[in-house]
Write an enzyme that holds these catalytic residues in place. Sequence first.
Site, PDB file in Angstrom:
ATOM      1  N   THR A 246      57.311  50.914   7.821  1.00 17.89           N
ATOM      2  CA  THR A 246      56.441  49.739   8.528  1.00 17.89           C
ATOM      3  C   THR A 246      56.495  49.968  10.060  1.00 17.89           C
ATOM      4  O   THR A 246      57.467  50.161  10.561  1.00 17.89           O
ATOM      5  CB  THR A 246      57.010  48.315   7.977  1.00 17.89           C
ATOM      6  OG1 THR A 246      57.015  48.281   6.775  1.00 17.89           O
ATOM      7  CG2 THR A 246      56.266  47.132   8.595  1.00 17.89           C
ATOM      8  N   ASP A 277      57.764  44.631   1.382  1.00 10.34           N
ATOM      9  CA  ASP A 277      58.221  43.662   2.184  1.00 10.34           C
ATOM     10  C   ASP A 277      57.297  43.155   3.121  1.00 10.34           C
ATOM     11  O   ASP A 277      57.603  42.143   4.014  1.00 10.34           O
ATOM     12  CB  ASP A 277      59.415  43.744   2.438  1.00 10.34           C
ATOM     13  CG  ASP A 277      59.546  45.034   3.490  1.00 10.34           C
ATOM     14  OD1 ASP A 277      58.730  45.960   3.441  1.00 10.34           O
ATOM     15  OD2 ASP A 277      60.275  45.121   4.378  1.00 10.34           O
ATOM     16  N   THR A 297      62.472  47.229   8.309  1.00  8.30           N
ATOM     17  CA  THR A 297      61.659  48.331   8.035  1.00  8.30           C
ATOM     18  C   THR A 297      62.463  49.043   7.144  1.00  8.30           C
ATOM     19  O   THR A 297      63.843  49.111   7.162  1.00  8.30           O
ATOM     20  CB  THR A 297      61.225  49.283   9.403  1.00  8.30           C
ATOM     21  OG1 THR A 297      60.504  50.320   8.769  1.00  8.30           O
ATOM     22  CG2 THR A 297      62.430  49.729   9.888  1.00  8.30           C
ATOM     23  N   GLY A 298      61.926  49.721   6.187  1.00  4.34           N
ATOM     24  CA  GLY A 298      62.619  50.634   5.266  1.00  4.34           C
ATOM     25  C   GLY A 298      62.107  50.501   3.953  1.00  4.34           C
ATOM     26  O   GLY A 298      61.052  50.434   3.504  1.00  4.34           O
ATOM     27  N   ASP A 299      63.173  50.370   2.907  1.00  3.14           N
ATOM     28  CA  ASP A 299      62.938  50.420   1.445  1.00  3.14           C
ATOM     29  C   ASP A 299      62.484  48.749   0.984  1.00  3.14           C
ATOM     30  O   ASP A 299      63.315  48.058   0.705  1.00  3.14           O
ATOM     31  CB  ASP A 299      63.940  50.492   0.817  1.00  3.14           C
ATOM     32  CG  ASP A 299      63.857  50.704  -0.931  1.00  3.14           C
ATOM     33  OD1 ASP A 299      63.052  50.325  -1.365  1.00  3.14           O
ATOM     34  OD2 ASP A 299      64.749  51.458  -1.673  1.00  3.14           O
TER      35      ASP A 299
END
EC number: 3.5.1.26
Length: 393
Positions: A246, A277, A297-299
Amino acid sequence: MPMVIHSTSASWGTALKPITNSSSDTITPNPNLITTSRGSSTRPSYITTLTAKKMEQLLPMVINTWNMSEANEMAWRILQQSEGGVRQTRNAVVEGVTRCEELQCFHSVGYGGSPDERGETTLDAMVMDGGLMDVGAVGGLRNIKEAIRVARFVLEHTSHTLLVGQSATDFAVSMGFRTSSLVTPWSHDEWEKWKAKNCQPNCWLNVNPDPKLSCGPYVPKATPLTRWKEDRARNEYEIGENNHDTIGMIAIDVENQIHTGTSTNGMTHKIPGRVGDSPIVGAGSYADNEVGAAVATGDGDVMMRFLPSLLAVEAMRNGKSPQEAAELGIKRIAKYYKDFIGAVIAVNRLGQYAAACYGIPEFPYMISNPTHTVSVQTVKCLPYVHVEPLPKS
């Protein structure tokens, strides 16, 4: 195409006044107080006395995830259109993030990236106003390239928070946006290569045939479900700038008006219909003019379960520094998901900022303020968190 730079208005809410003291360079304690919902005030322990000169070095500001410099530059340029960035924070995050969508940043933002199982690219985006506590978001947006602009239209032209899927596309068309395919030769080629590898990796669990060996179609297993973490590790997916990620952006003007924005094309090879998310309030981002803001940001599938952006802002409300708040957002997740990969940026209303990350060696992010113009900064990530396995039921 709809107008993209909107005139600002007082309807955005009354912003907090700049922190000034005409008799001294030292800031008086009162502006550093944060009012709780019950009306009492507490001074966060991490805020030391700031001088007026120091304040001038912090605001206005734009900060965003990853080394997405052109997005930061665009947002900073828009903030400069008024003195101190006043009334430009919404324009800044929307047009800054739009720049990343246009550039298809790392193939993780905008059209032509992260094809799902059917080879289609869909988009998630959000805009949040920290003064009005108003949000507009879209999830699984199809065939519209300007995801964050559509999210802005949800905020400004509906009483809703989130529109999803084809209905979000229909809304965008009714607002004047044009449809076009989000698939490119690059994304189609990525999809074809994935299919040639027996659709590996994928997001299926506890199904037949074995999803590690087959493209399906699948049916549920008739056996009791196993714990998800025991079945498949998160690190089968390479999460970073190029996948499952993101752009999250925060803009603050000298009157402490805050907006946040996010945009992503989500996880590569996701099951169609999956929303991450980024458009979820408190997960992808959160803003409150009285406190500050955070972006994550990430999983996304894991992160939205913990609302790390909301957690970070509430930590700052309760006296934590931006660094402590960002780390809290990360550590809460890592406590349960040791293979998790992600990062959080936290900024207080005064413009002090920090970032924390986990699962990768380091995390770069962009900052622009009166002393740093389109500057990349990097933070070393938190060490691996040892988690004792849960007892089997």
